[in-house]
Each structure stands twice: as structure tokens, then as C-alpha cells.
Scaffold this active site. Structure first.
Site, PDB file in Angstrom:
ATOM      1  N   ASP A 263      10.645  -5.006 -27.015  1.00 41.37           N
ATOM      2  CA  ASP A 263      11.338  -6.139 -26.417  1.00 41.37           C
ATOM      3  C   ASP A 263      12.130  -5.660 -25.156  1.00 41.37           C
ATOM      4  OD1 ASP A 263      12.993  -8.685 -26.503  1.00 41.37           O
ATOM      5  OD2 ASP A 263      14.169  -7.511 -27.101  1.00 41.37           O
ATOM      6  N   LEU A 264      12.534  -6.478 -24.293  1.00 42.55           N
ATOM      7  CA  LEU A 264      13.401  -6.250 -23.209  1.00 42.55           C
ATOM      8  C   LEU A 264      14.879  -6.525 -23.329  1.00 42.55           C
ATOM      9  CD1 LEU A 264      13.618  -5.012 -20.122  1.00 42.55           C
ATOM     10  CD2 LEU A 264      13.070  -7.582 -19.499  1.00 42.55           C
ATOM     11  N   TYR A 265      15.258  -7.917 -23.504  1.00 42.43           N
ATOM     12  CA  TYR A 265      16.580  -8.238 -23.424  1.00 42.43           C
ATOM     13  C   TYR A 265      17.087  -7.826 -24.722  1.00 42.43           C
ATOM     14  CZ  TYR A 265      15.285 -11.279 -19.528  1.00 42.43           C
ATOM     15  OH  TYR A 265      14.682 -11.535 -18.519  1.00 42.43           O
TER      16      TYR A 265
ATOM     17  N   ARG B  26      24.558 -16.104 -24.690  1.00 45.67           N
ATOM     18  CA  ARG B  26      23.349 -15.304 -25.110  1.00 45.67           C
ATOM     19  C   ARG B  26      22.780 -16.049 -26.413  1.00 45.67           C
ATOM     20  NH1 ARG B  26      18.552 -12.879 -24.939  1.00 45.67           N
ATOM     21  NH2 ARG B  26      18.102 -11.301 -26.728  1.00 45.67           N
TER      22      ARG B  26
ATOM     23  N   SER C 293       8.284  -9.891 -23.572  1.00 43.85           N
ATOM     24  CA  SER C 293       9.481 -10.486 -23.368  1.00 43.85           C
ATOM     25  C   SER C 293       9.308 -11.799 -23.346  1.00 43.85           C
ATOM     26  CB  SER C 293      10.166  -9.819 -22.150  1.00 43.85           C
ATOM     27  OG  SER C 293      11.372 -10.602 -22.012  1.00 43.85           O
ATOM     28  N   ASN C 294      10.230 -12.629 -23.737  1.00 44.57           N
ATOM     29  CA  ASN C 294      10.350 -14.161 -23.351  1.00 44.57           C
ATOM     30  C   ASN C 294      10.855 -14.382 -21.947  1.00 44.57           C
ATOM     31  OD1 ASN C 294       9.786 -15.132 -25.937  1.00 44.57           O
ATOM     32  ND2 ASN C 294      11.622 -15.403 -26.813  1.00 44.57           N
TER      33      ASN C 294
END
Length: 229
Positions: free
Chosen positions: A10-12, A41, A118-119
Site C-alpha cells: 500500500d502507498l498512503y 484523511r 493503491s487507491n
């Protein structure tokens, strides 16, 4: 640990700290930076999930912008257009966690592909990893935009399986977001939850295979640490 033929991140919130935007938020809205960042967030995630459930998918940057507008309305803060643009652009410059580069360097020596799922939109993912200086570690940057539905939908996780051409049971998914770790485990990935803040895991019917407190623990977990460590 079972055989691993690829690692998907995942990124965030996992590789990069979404709350690094709090500093700029505080410049525009003194003494409110952390409050805005936390609320932003949470609302960003809610909007991405709700849009998917409603069948009215929008890109993650749009959900991010909509969430910021909501937060400022809720807190009775006047959001100028230039401020909105600057704060949304700051999401392209979120900072990597301190251990990320060294961990990725060690993992790269393991000779398995590293990917991001990622989204975020394709442009957002490319911008974030490029600005963070970590793009060269990854063979695939995968956006949920490709299926117009956000994680934790199985359709989003399936993108990684298809792009890496590795059966899901041999992919390790790494996320600091408990909801994401739950969704990935339900899909059939092996899962490592990065619990930096000692949070309680979600009650969503799934448990991670591994729990670490930072990505610096991942190379040893996978036994891929470089020879000089």
C-alpha cells in the site's frame, strides 16, 4: 512463512506519511494543522469507500478534494481556491517514513518483484513515489482506478495478481491500514500489517499473517536482508 514470489505495498500511510500534510495545513490555518489532517484523511477514506458502494466512483484525488472541502465546512474555515489547490497538491509530496528507503533497498536484494497497489490515481502514485525518490524500487505501480472501485474491494486486489502474474497465495501484501490488511487477507494474499502506532486490529473477520512495527523489520521477516546488514 510460505513461499513469496512478490511483495505488494500500500502507498498512503504505509510507505508515505499522509499526515506530513499537517505542516502546510497549519500554515494556512494556524494551530489547526493536525486537526485538519486527521479529519481530512478519515473523510477521504470514507468518501472513497462510499463512492464505490454507491456505484458513483470518483478518482482518489477527487475524493481527497471533496473531503478537504467537507472538513473546512465542518470546522467553519474559509477555504480559498488557491489554498484548496495548494493543500491538494501537497498530497503529491507526502514524505516517506524514515525507514522506507533502507528497507526497500534490502528487499530489492531478494530478487522478487516489488509493487504498489493503491487507491490513488496512476498520476498520483507516480508523483508521490517520484517526489519521494523511491520509484526505482518498484516494477509495478497499480491504481484501483483501473477497475473503478476502491480497496478493500476484491476487484482492486485482483489487479496485483494479474499484473504480477503470481497466484495470490504467493504474494505478500504490506499495509499499515488495518482495513486494507483485512481486505487483502480476505482476498487470499499473505498479509503483513505495519502497526507503527500500536493500534488495535479491526474486527472484520480476518487477521494478518504477520505484524511488524516498522518496515525496517520486513527484510528480516522475509529473510531478504542484504549481505552487509
Amino acid at each position: 512463512m510460505q513461499e513469496i514470489r512478490g511483495v505488494v505495498f500500500d502507498l498512503y500511510g504505509t510507505l508515505c506519511d499522509v499526515h506530513s500534510v499537517a505542516q502546510l495545513c497549519g500554515q494556512y490555518f494556524p494551530e489547526r494543522g493536525t486537526e485538519i489532517s486527521l479529519m481530512w484523511r478519515q473523510k477521504q477514506l470514507e468518501y472513497s469507500w462510499l463512492r464505490s458502494l454507491m456505484g458513483q466512483y470518483v478518482s482518489f484525488p477527487q475524493a481527497t478534494e471533496d473531503a478537504l472541502v467537507f472538513v473546512c465546512n465542518a470546522l467553519n474555515l474559509k477555504l480559498r481556491e488557491d489554498t484548496r489547490i495548494a493543500l491538494c497538491n501537497e498530497y503529491l509530496n507526502i514524505k516517506p517514513y524514515r525507514e522506507v528507503r533502507s528497507a526497500l533497498e534490502s528487499l530489492r536484494s531478494g530478487a522478487v518483484p516489488l509493487a504498489i497497489l493503491s487507491n490513488g490515481s496512476a498520476h498520483s502514485i507516480q508523483s508521490v513515489v517520484g517526489n519521494a525518490g523511491i520509484e526505482h524500487f518498484f516494477s509495478h505501480l497499480i491504481s484501483a482506478d483501473e477497475v473503478s472501485v476502491s480497496k478493500p474491494s476484491p476487484a482492486a486486489y485482483e489487479l496485483a495478481e494479474k499484473r504480477l502474474k503470481v497466484v495470490r497465495s504467493k504474494l505478500l501484501f504490506v499495509s499499515s491500514n488495518a482495513w486494507d490488511a483485512s481486505g487483502a487477507r480476505h482476498f487470499g494474499f499473505q498479509v503483513c500489517w505495519v502497526n507503527r502506532s500500536r493500534n488495535t486490529f479491526e474486527q472484520l473477520g480476518e487477521r494478518p499473517d504477520h505484524v511488524i512495527s516498522g518496515l525496517d523489520e520486513l527484510p528480516n521477516l522475509l529473510n531478504f536482508a542484504s549481505a552487509d546488514r
